[in-house]
Design a protein around this motif. Structure first.
Motif: not given
Length: 434
Positions: A170-172, A174-181, A247-249
């Motif tokens: 989940v941490g990874v 979130k980091n990817r989502c932040r970078e994508a945003m 999926k992770m959720h």
């Protein structure tokens, strides 16, 4: 007519104290008696002290214990004192005991002024045997409970590892989502800048040559197409990351549900421990009946069970149809002491030993018979057999020490079954190696 006191029931003081008092009540009453029982003393020492004091006529501890039991079980005393007929008292005891209520009715029966001696003996015998059955069943159930607790701890550790991995994922994400945003915001800024530049170029086209305007327009169109393609790719990546998060959720929800199911299973298994107490007596009866069939087959002499049961040939004696059937001169006329084993099979043990031409003496390994009795039997025995799966550690150590000191043969059998005893007797019957 006055009720019986503890002093009058001195021979039943031990089961009365052990059955009618909890450990905390036992400790509290001992503290009332001063420093006779220190706090660091064991529960058995406290029990023994209180039993001894209960037999002292007119003693302060006995009077206090009498008042305590009368107050604790006053409702049961009133119910039983209204009845004088022994048969009716026996029926009342049976109904309460079958319902699981033993301490109160037990004290009411023991202190009743009109209870005959035969009824007191019957009630005492039931309480005494109940303690044995509960102790025997608890040992197996505690072993099963320890295994379940170990499995539960392993499952909890595995679930904790899965949670750790999931938290890292989940941490990874979130980091990817932040970078994508951030990349998406940058692309949007570039798009807005390109749009502003397009507008400015449109104004420049109106004041420039047609060729220069077309050239610049083509360049800007290509840049806009590339920018749009990158934006679409970024939005698609954001969608994939969103699906991965869902999926992770879902996996986390499934893991929590599995944990709840395991907790429910452990709760159900713990409840089954208490239900298993009632099945212990039926299991022992079925086991004895099974071995009874084997003994009857030996006595009828229709089919020799030596080979069928994996026993050494010839253990059935002279009537055995096996070609190896013969007498056993190595054990003829000798005494073999069997320490431990199952009390329900003692008659079968002795019958099997008689087929070898020897006399089998039995000691229960310390369940009811004393160590002094074991020493007496050891003195008259020529050899000893001890099943290591059904004997106390104290009795086993005593047997080893005695046989080593007296140079008597000792066979440590792996199990307490009839086939194991047959192999042990065959080993004792075998001639010594040259």
């Amino acid at each position: 007519m006055q009720r019986k006191t503890l002093h009058e029931n001195a021979e039943f003081a031990c089961p009365i104290v052990g059955t009618c008092l909890t450990i905390s009540e036992l400790r509290r009453i001992c503290r009332k008696c001063g420093d006779a029982v220190p706090d660091e003393a064991s529960d058995y020492d406290a029990h023994g002290f209180l039993v001894g004091q209960a037999k002292v006529a007119g003693g302060a501890p006995a009077k206090y214990l009498q008042r305590f039991l009368d107050k604790k079980y006053r409702k049961d005393l009133r119910a039983f004192l209204r009845v004088d007929d022994p048969e009716k008292l026996r029926r009342m005891w049976r109904e309460r005991a079958d319902a699981g209520d033993v301490p109160g009715p037990f004290w009411a029966i023991m202190s009743h002024p009109n209870v005959p001696q035969w009824l007191m003996r019957e009630v005492y015998g039931e309480v005494h045997m109940l303690s044995h059955r509960v102790g025997a069943a608890n040992r197996a159930d505690l072993s099963r409970l320890a295994w379940l607790e170990e499995k539960l701890s392993e499952a909890a550790a595995a679930l904790e590892d899965q949670k750790s991995v999931l938290r890292q994922a989940v941490g990874v994400w979130k980091n990817r989502c932040r970078e994508a945003m951030e990349e998406l915001a940058e692309q949007r800024r570039q798009r807005h800048a390109a749009e502003r530049e397009r507008i400015s170029l449109k104004a420049a086209i109106e004041n420039s040559a047609v060729a220069a305007v077309r050239r610049d327009r083509d360049i800007l169109s290509r840049q806009l197409a590339e920018t749009t393609k990158q934006l679409e790719a970024t939005e698609a990546e954001a969608g994939r990351q969103a699906l991965a998060l869902e999926k992770m959720h879902a996996e986390l929800t499934t893991a929590r549900r599995d944990l709840d199911d395991r907790n429910s299973e452990v709760t159900a298994l713990e409840a089954s421990l208490f239900a298993a107490l009632g099945d212990a007596a039926a299991a022992h009866a079925a086991h004895a009946e099974h071995h009874q069939d084997d003994i009857e087959a030996l006595q009828e002499g229709h089919v020799c069970p030596c080979r069928e049961q994996g026993l050494p040939e010839g253990v059935c004696g002279g009537d055995c149809p096996c070609p190896a059937a013969q007498t056993h001169p190595g054990l003829a006329g000798k005494r073999v002491l069997y320490v431990g084993g199952r009390c329900s099979l003692v008659a079968h043990y002795k019958l099997l030993a008689s087929k070898f031409g020897c006399e089998l003496m039995h000691h229960d390994g310390g369940r009811e018979q004393s160590a002094h009795r074991l020493w007496e039997l050891l003195g008259s025995a020529d050899a000893v057999v001890c099943p290591v799966d059904c004997v106390s550690h104290e009795a086993c150590s005593l047997v080893k020490q005695a046989c080593r000191g007296c140079l008597k043969p000792l066979i440590l059998a792996r199990s307490s079954g009839l086939s194991s005893l047959a192999r042990s007797l065959a080993e004792l019957d075998a001639p010594p190696a040259q």
